[in-house]
Scaffold this motif. Structure first.
Motif, mmCIF file in Angstrom:
data_model
loop_
_atom_site.group_PDB
_atom_site.id
_atom_site.type_symbol
_atom_site.label_atom_id
_atom_site.label_comp_id
_atom_site.label_asym_id
_atom_site.label_seq_id
_atom_site.Cartn_x
_atom_site.Cartn_y
_atom_site.Cartn_z
ATOM 1 N N ARG A 220 -99.586 -69.525 101.108
ATOM 2 C CA ARG A 220 -99.141 -70.843 100.664
ATOM 3 C C ARG A 220 -98.047 -70.746 99.614
ATOM 4 N NH1 ARG A 220 -103.278 -73.956 97.214
ATOM 5 N NH2 ARG A 220 -102.175 -72.805 95.591
ATOM 6 N N ASP A 221 -98.218 -69.851 98.628
ATOM 7 C CA ASP A 221 -97.271 -69.769 97.530
ATOM 8 C C ASP A 221 -96.008 -69.008 97.896
ATOM 9 O OD1 ASP A 221 -99.160 -71.108 96.097
ATOM 10 O OD2 ASP A 221 -99.880 -69.365 94.980
ATOM 11 N N TYR A 222 -96.112 -68.080 98.840
ATOM 12 C CA TYR A 222 -94.961 -67.311 99.307
ATOM 13 C C TYR A 222 -94.938 -67.464 100.822
ATOM 14 C CZ TYR A 222 -95.957 -65.458 94.695
ATOM 15 O OH TYR A 222 -96.240 -65.357 93.363
ATOM 16 N N ALA A 714 -91.079 -69.394 105.818
ATOM 17 C CA ALA A 714 -89.769 -69.360 105.189
ATOM 18 C C ALA A 714 -89.438 -67.925 104.804
ATOM 19 C CB ALA A 714 -89.751 -70.268 103.962
ATOM 20 N N ASP A 715 -88.346 -67.768 104.070
ATOM 21 C CA ASP A 715 -87.890 -66.450 103.648
ATOM 22 C C ASP A 715 -88.931 -65.807 102.733
ATOM 23 O OD1 ASP A 715 -86.533 -64.228 102.910
ATOM 24 O OD2 ASP A 715 -84.867 -65.262 101.946
ATOM 25 N N LEU A 716 -89.196 -64.523 102.953
ATOM 26 C CA LEU A 716 -90.181 -63.827 102.141
ATOM 27 C C LEU A 716 -89.774 -63.748 100.680
ATOM 28 C CD1 LEU A 716 -91.434 -60.822 104.273
ATOM 29 C CD2 LEU A 716 -92.820 -62.530 103.155
ATOM 30 N N ALA A 717 -88.478 -63.712 100.399
ATOM 31 C CA ALA A 717 -88.004 -63.549 99.033
ATOM 32 C C ALA A 717 -87.948 -64.868 98.280
ATOM 33 C CB ALA A 717 -86.631 -62.883 99.038
ATOM 34 N N THR A 718 -88.630 -65.884 98.773
ATOM 35 C CA THR A 718 -88.610 -67.201 98.144
ATOM 36 C C THR A 718 -90.026 -67.644 97.833
ATOM 37 O OG1 THR A 718 -86.615 -67.782 99.370
ATOM 38 C CG2 THR A 718 -87.850 -69.591 98.390
ATOM 39 N N ALA A 719 -90.267 -67.984 96.566
ATOM 40 C CA ALA A 719 -91.535 -68.603 96.179
ATOM 41 C C ALA A 719 -91.393 -70.112 96.322
ATOM 42 C CB ALA A 719 -91.890 -68.230 94.740
ATOM 43 N N VAL A 720 -92.362 -70.739 96.948
ATOM 44 C CA VAL A 720 -92.272 -72.164 97.255
ATOM 45 C C VAL A 720 -92.936 -72.962 96.145
ATOM 46 C CG1 VAL A 720 -92.787 -73.952 98.933
ATOM 47 C CG2 VAL A 720 -92.305 -71.645 99.708
ATOM 48 N N GLY A 721 -92.150 -73.797 95.444
ATOM 49 C CA GLY A 721 -92.688 -74.675 94.429
ATOM 50 C C GLY A 721 -93.166 -75.979 95.025
ATOM 51 N N PRO A 722 -93.878 -76.801 94.237
ATOM 52 C CA PRO A 722 -94.424 -78.054 94.775
ATOM 53 C C PRO A 722 -93.360 -78.987 95.344
ATOM 54 C CG PRO A 722 -95.400 -77.533 92.642
ATOM 55 C CD PRO A 722 -94.284 -76.569 92.841
ATOM 56 N N ALA A 723 -92.280 -79.215 94.619
ATOM 57 C CA ALA A 723 -91.246 -80.139 95.101
ATOM 58 C C ALA A 723 -90.564 -79.594 96.348
ATOM 59 C CB ALA A 723 -90.217 -80.395 94.003
ATOM 60 N N ALA A 830 -92.457 -82.966 88.102
ATOM 61 C CA ALA A 830 -91.395 -81.993 87.849
ATOM 62 C C ALA A 830 -90.871 -82.116 86.417
ATOM 63 C CB ALA A 830 -90.260 -82.190 88.849
ATOM 64 N N ASP A 831 -90.704 -83.337 85.935
ATOM 65 C CA ASP A 831 -90.229 -83.543 84.565
ATOM 66 C C ASP A 831 -91.259 -83.051 83.555
ATOM 67 O OD1 ASP A 831 -88.319 -85.138 82.624
ATOM 68 O OD2 ASP A 831 -90.354 -85.791 82.135
ATOM 69 N N ALA A 832 -92.538 -83.305 83.813
ATOM 70 C CA ALA A 832 -93.588 -82.854 82.900
ATOM 71 C C ALA A 832 -93.646 -81.332 82.828
ATOM 72 C CB ALA A 832 -94.933 -83.405 83.345
ATOM 73 N N HIS A 833 -93.249 -80.668 83.892
ATOM 74 C CA HIS A 833 -93.253 -79.200 83.905
ATOM 75 C C HIS A 833 -91.973 -78.629 83.313
ATOM 76 C CE1 HIS A 833 -92.123 -75.454 86.307
ATOM 77 N NE2 HIS A 833 -93.030 -75.051 85.442
ATOM 78 N N GLU A 834 -90.834 -79.115 83.760
ATOM 79 C CA GLU A 834 -89.567 -78.489 83.411
ATOM 80 C C GLU A 834 -89.012 -78.939 82.065
ATOM 81 O OE1 GLU A 834 -87.045 -79.444 86.669
ATOM 82 O OE2 GLU A 834 -88.291 -78.394 88.149
ATOM 83 N N VAL A 845 -98.581 -75.161 93.111
ATOM 84 C CA VAL A 845 -99.376 -76.191 92.446
ATOM 85 C C VAL A 845 -98.958 -76.314 90.987
ATOM 86 C CG1 VAL A 845 -101.331 -75.788 93.975
ATOM 87 C CG2 VAL A 845 -101.246 -74.622 91.763
ATOM 88 N N HIS A 846 -99.251 -77.493 90.420
ATOM 89 C CA HIS A 846 -99.103 -77.701 88.986
ATOM 90 C C HIS A 846 -100.465 -77.576 88.318
ATOM 91 C CE1 HIS A 846 -95.241 -79.912 89.990
ATOM 92 N NE2 HIS A 846 -94.869 -79.091 89.026
ATOM 93 N N GLN A 847 -100.448 -77.211 87.042
ATOM 94 C CA GLN A 847 -101.643 -77.200 86.213
ATOM 95 C C GLN A 847 -101.267 -77.748 84.842
ATOM 96 O OE1 GLN A 847 -102.786 -73.069 86.133
ATOM 97 N NE2 GLN A 847 -103.897 -73.176 88.083
ATOM 98 N N PHE A 848 -102.260 -78.262 84.131
ATOM 99 C CA PHE A 848 -101.995 -78.621 82.748
ATOM 100 C C PHE A 848 -101.719 -77.365 81.924
ATOM 101 C CE2 PHE A 848 -103.818 -82.679 83.950
ATOM 102 C CZ PHE A 848 -103.034 -83.569 83.217
ATOM 103 N N ARG A 849 -100.986 -77.574 80.858
ATOM 104 C CA ARG A 849 -100.572 -76.446 80.022
ATOM 105 C C ARG A 849 -101.754 -75.560 79.644
ATOM 106 N NH1 ARG A 849 -95.386 -74.793 77.686
ATOM 107 N NH2 ARG A 849 -95.965 -73.029 76.373
ATOM 108 N N HIS A 850 -102.880 -76.178 79.419
ATOM 109 C CA HIS A 850 -104.089 -75.428 79.069
ATOM 110 C C HIS A 850 -105.293 -76.221 79.542
ATOM 111 C CE1 HIS A 850 -107.080 -73.328 76.544
ATOM 112 N NE2 HIS A 850 -106.229 -72.315 76.597
ATOM 113 N N LEU A 851 -106.351 -75.525 79.877
ATOM 114 C CA LEU A 851 -107.557 -76.187 80.352
ATOM 115 C C LEU A 851 -108.110 -77.142 79.297
ATOM 116 C CD1 LEU A 851 -109.766 -76.464 82.519
ATOM 117 C CD2 LEU A 851 -110.928 -74.503 81.462
ATOM 118 N N ASP A 852 -108.023 -76.767 78.018
ATOM 119 C CA ASP A 852 -108.525 -77.657 76.966
ATOM 120 C C ASP A 852 -107.729 -78.949 76.898
ATOM 121 O OD1 ASP A 852 -110.426 -75.810 76.414
ATOM 122 O OD2 ASP A 852 -109.517 -75.060 74.563
ATOM 123 N N LEU A 853 -106.442 -78.884 77.177
ATOM 124 C CA LEU A 853 -105.636 -80.109 77.221
ATOM 125 C C LEU A 853 -106.094 -81.009 78.363
ATOM 126 C CD1 LEU A 853 -103.229 -81.846 76.324
ATOM 127 C CD2 LEU A 853 -101.765 -80.437 77.800
#
Length: 888
Positions: A220-222, A714-723, A830-834, A845-853
């Motif tokens: 999924r990720d690659y 897709a191309d093996l040399a590409t990691a697929v982001g959520p967007a 995307a804005d919350a991440h970047e 996938v996205h995750q919160f900055r920390h589990l406690d957050l």
């Protein structure tokens, strides 16, 4: 990428077989006056598809044999992993203003293997000693270090190259793992193992093996790892499985403490069993949670085999002082504002106990330090953290920093203007945190293709069915009439095929019985109302509704069975009812659907003959529903929620194609047989034999085509982001719709066109209708609109069944309507991440900055926050509806 020469040649041969075979059969029929030639001609187009099937299968096997060697795949994966985590390190501001000097010491002895045992195990690994014994540490104390020394600790000082990274919440375990991963990639030899970070929060050790879960995450990720490996079956995770089996993946397992507490001990046992001796490994966890897993209340104590352990230290006062002053500019007013806080570092003051972890230090700098272009006078004063009345302990300071973080992250930025106010952003993030914590089972992975779970279980089916039904009504009714009138082929309203039939048969492909019924009913009601308004006869509504209900059920059974047979699983199937168990609910729905055809048959055959036909249909549909209803309903609950697709390719699945070829005759022959019985009773004209054969062939090919087009890596040399994954899935949806729609449309045109010509349509048209045409039921207008209606609708249904964009769109609009999430959720994430640093990105996938957050936001702390009820929309009432013309 352009079409290959082999593909072009296969396409030309397919076209020559289809067109040439049809022309030859027409000549034979006219030359020899052979009526049975219609039977032959009806099946001739399938020869081309059979050749295309064989050619695609041959090309697929050739591609697999010519596949890349595993070390070459690993080299390309290493490029993708490096690019992914270098970008993520930049977004997380790991080196801004400079990397924090995180340090560690040896963990308590009871958490790791004894050192003599580690040395003995390393010398006896089946694959030889992992590293040079001269570099091994003399004991656990030799593992202490700081910063970039983590790579040396893992590669050279630890005898077994199995390392536990333990620490308190917020001490920087994940960031340290990222630094370790990048360092390992820098020292990796060509063809060597690739370090990959796996967040453990999404792994359920009771439902999926570790290898299967890692293979699924890799694919999924690659996305390039979903391609076929040399000599393997072309399933979605074959490259990933090959890399894992050959030891070319170095797993860095992050967040052991995020696995649910009752199964942590089992998870540790599964890790020990899954990773063979000699397999390098890194595992991170909070200290208390890992200790609890080692010594469960019941059962045998367990530990990670062959692992040394280090524990992260809190930040030193001098390190905190230097870092926070440097982030504030080093000198001047902004840095001087921190003097009251700095004077309390190293003391028992609550602020000192709160700011001794990288997480809290990051939150504090975000809240109190100005960005370039900002003035510190507009920001809160960090001296407020020293107020012992307001903040009596460290927990109160941490809570305040969590509360103030989102406001600070979304304040006006000199370089990045924000579309969302701090209040709106807080409300949205609180909603997302509750979704993850309560609705999605406590996971930390915010995967856009799983947001459909916030909806009632049947809502995606109903929405997909309504869309298919609306499209069928538009193409079969509105567009059919317009095209016929513009071309001067027909002046009547009823040129196209019954929209309820088209929608029901197509809806079943999209989502099983529920979707087929919803599609048939939507199109049937819309068609009935349209026809009633156009003709002034109100009985149309009952007729079209009955057709939609009956053919929605039939199409749903076909779609459910074909989807179930072609479904591919990456792990063990969850426990369910026996595969072919009798389903009384399916039996009842089948009886009702088949019996409803009485309203469709009655205007033509009268009440008695219609009753006989309806009874036959009810018996057939009831038996079908009872026999396959359990399998179909199980599939209906899961099939409308596919994983994201990347690209498309011809990848025939013989099981799906055979099911399609069988299902077409089932639907067509059943309808023809019932009409034949009624015709013999009443003396009315029946559904012609040749038309039945044409539909049988065309619909069988349609289902086979809908199941034959699959996703392409897709191309093996590409990691697929959520967007990027969402954009690829949406593009695949459009390509599937167009490609399958054109193929199905051509199939219907060829099959019905051949029948029309052999039944005298050619001479009928040449003589302008003066010649006698035996059994001629359809004219060119009918055939043209059938190709359009079935092609567009089945193509749309096939696209719905193989992509995840549709369900995500439903979910985000419902969430925006009911829980005040931004309508443009993709841009918000995307804005919350970047830009804001609130979210982090791990693969797709996205995750919160920390589990406690995440936990902090999931718990309402203010009276104006919305209640924590599970988001969703009211469950629709979907059971109940369904046109007529002599046939589909």
């Amino acid at each position: 990428m352009g079409m290959s020469g082999r593909t072009r040649r296969d396409g030309v041969i397919f076209l020559l077989l289809a067109v040439g075979g049809t022309a030859a059969a027409v000549w034979v029929a006219y030359r020899l006056d052979l009526q049975p030639a219609g039977v032959v001609t009806a099946f001739l187009p399938s020869l081309g598809s059979l050749y295309l099937t064989w050619a695609a299968f041959r090309a697929e096997r050739a591609e697999g044999e010519a596949g890349r060697e595993a070390p070459q795949v690993a080299d390309q994966l290493a490029i993708a992993v490096r690019g992914q985590w270098e970008a993520e390190a930049k977004v997380r501001r790991i080196s801004d203003p400079y990397p924090l000097p995180v340090s560690w010491h040896a963990a308590d002895p009871d958490l790791a293997e004894s050192w003599p045992l580690l040395r003995e195990m390393a010398s006896q690994w089946p694959s030889g000693q992992p590293s040079d014994p001269s570099g091994w540490a003399d004991g656990p104390a030799g593992l202490a270090g700081a910063g970039e020394q983590i790579a040396d600790v893992f590669l050279r000082r630890t005898p077994t190259r199995r390392l536990l990274v333990l620490g308190q919440p917020g001490t920087g375990k994940t960031v340290l793992l990222i630094r370790l991963l990048l360092a390992l990639l820098g020292e990796r030899a060509e063809g060597g193992a690739v370090p990959v970070l796996f967040p453990l929060a999404s792994w359920s050790p009771t439902e999926q093996s570790l290898d299967a879960w890692m293979a699924e995450r890799l694919a999924r990720d690659y996305a390039g790892l979903g391609g076929p490996a040399r000599g393997s079956r072309a399933d979605r995770s074959s490259h990933a499985r090959t890399l894992l089996e050959r030891g070319l993946i170095l797993p860095i397992l992050d967040g052991f403490d995020e696995i649910p507490q009752p199964v942590r001990g089992q998870a540790l046992a599964v890790i020990n069993a899954s990773l063979p001796p000699g397999q390098a490994l890194v595992l991170s966890s909070r200290v208390a949670e890992y200790r609890d897993a080692l010594t469960p209340a019941t059962g045998v104590p367990i530990r990670l085999v062959g692992a040394a352990a280090v524990e992260l230290r809190p930040l030193a006062a001098a390190d905190i002082t230097g870092y926070i002053r440097r982030d504030a500019g080093g000198s001047g007013t902004a840095a001087a504002r921190w003097d009251p806080v700095i004077r309390r570092l190293g003391t028992p003051a609550p602020v000192a106990g709160a700011l001794n972890t990288p997480l809290m230090l990051f939150l504090a700098r975000t809240v109190y330090n100005p960005r370039p272009g900002e003035h510190d006078a507009t920001l809160p004063d960090p001296a407020q953290l020293c107020d012992r009345i307001r903040f009596p302990d460290s927990a109160a300071v941490r809570t305040h920093l969590f509360d103030a973080f989102l406001t600070a992250a979304y304040r006006p930025h000199p370089r990045y203007p924000c579309r969302w106010s701090p209040e709106r952003a807080r409300q949205a993030h609180a909603c997302l945190a509750r979704l993850l914590t309560r609705t999605l089972g406590g996971t930390t992975d915010l995967a856009w293709w799983q947001l459909h779970r916030v909806l009632p279980p049947r809502a995606p089916q109903l929405a997909a069915g309504a869309a298919v039904g609306a499209l069928a009504w538009f193409t079969a009714g509105v567009m059919g009439r317009l095209i016929a009138r513009v071309a001067g082929l027909d002046s009547g309203w009823l040129t196209g095929p019954p929209a309820g039939i088209v929608a029901g048969l197509a809806g079943g492909i999209a989502g099983g019985i529920g979707c087929g019924l919803a599609a048939g009913l939507t199109a049937g009601v819309a068609e009935g109302l349209t026809n009633a308004l156009a003709t002034g006869h109100s009985q149309w509504l009952m007729t079209t509704t009955a057709n939609g209900l009956a053919y929605g059920f039939a199409g749903g059974v076909v779609g459910a069975l074909s989807g179930r047979l072609t479904a591919r699983r990456t792990g063990p199937a969850p426990p369910s009812r026996p595969r072919w168990s009798w389903d009384w609910r399916g039996f009842a729905v089948g009886l009702a659907s088949g019996g409803a055809l009485w309203f469709s048959f009655r205007p033509v055959f009268g009440p008695v003959a219609a009753g006989i036909g309806a009874l036959v249909n009810a018996a057939v549909y009831g038996l079908a529903g009872g026999a396959v209803g359990a399998a179909a309903s199980t599939l209906s609950a899961g099939r409308p929620h596919p994983a994201p697709a990347i690209r498309t390719q011809w990848s025939w699945d013989w099981r799906g194609f055979i099911v399609g070829i069988v299902s077409g005759p089932t639907v067509g022959v059943t309808h023809w047989a019932v009409l034949e019985i009624q015709a013999r009773i009443t003396g009315e004209p029946a559904y012609t034999y040749s038309d039945m054969l044409a539909f049988v062939c065309a619909y069988g090919l349609a289902v086979g085509l809908a199941r034959g087009l699959r996703g392409k890596p897709a191309d093996l040399a590409t990691a697929v982001g959520p967007a990027a994954l969402l954009a690829q899935d949406r593009c695949t949806f459009r390509k599937l719709w167009v490609t399958v729609g054109l193929a199905v449309g051509v199939a219907f045109l060829l099959c019905y066109g051949a029948t029309y010509l052999l039944n005298g349509g050619l001479s009928y048209g040449i003589t302008r209708g003066t010649a006698h045409a035996e059994g001629l039921a359809l004219n060119p207008a009918h055939i043209l609109v059938r190709g359009l209606a079935y092609g567009a609708t089945i193509g749309f249904a096939a696209a719905l069944s193989q992509t995840a964009w549709w369900n995500y769109s439903l979910a985000r609009h419902c969430l925006a309507l009911h829980r005040s999430l931004p309508r443009d959720l993709t841009a918000f994430l995307a804005d919350a991440h970047e830009r804001r640093g609130v979210l982090r990105q791990v693969g797709a996938v996205h995750q919160f900055r920390h589990l406690d957050l995440q936990h902090h936001l999931a718990t309402p702390t203010r009276p104006d926050e919305p209640p924590a009820a599970t988001p969703g929309v009211p469950r629709p009432r979907w059971f109940g509806h369904t046109r007529h013309q002599p046939g589909p």
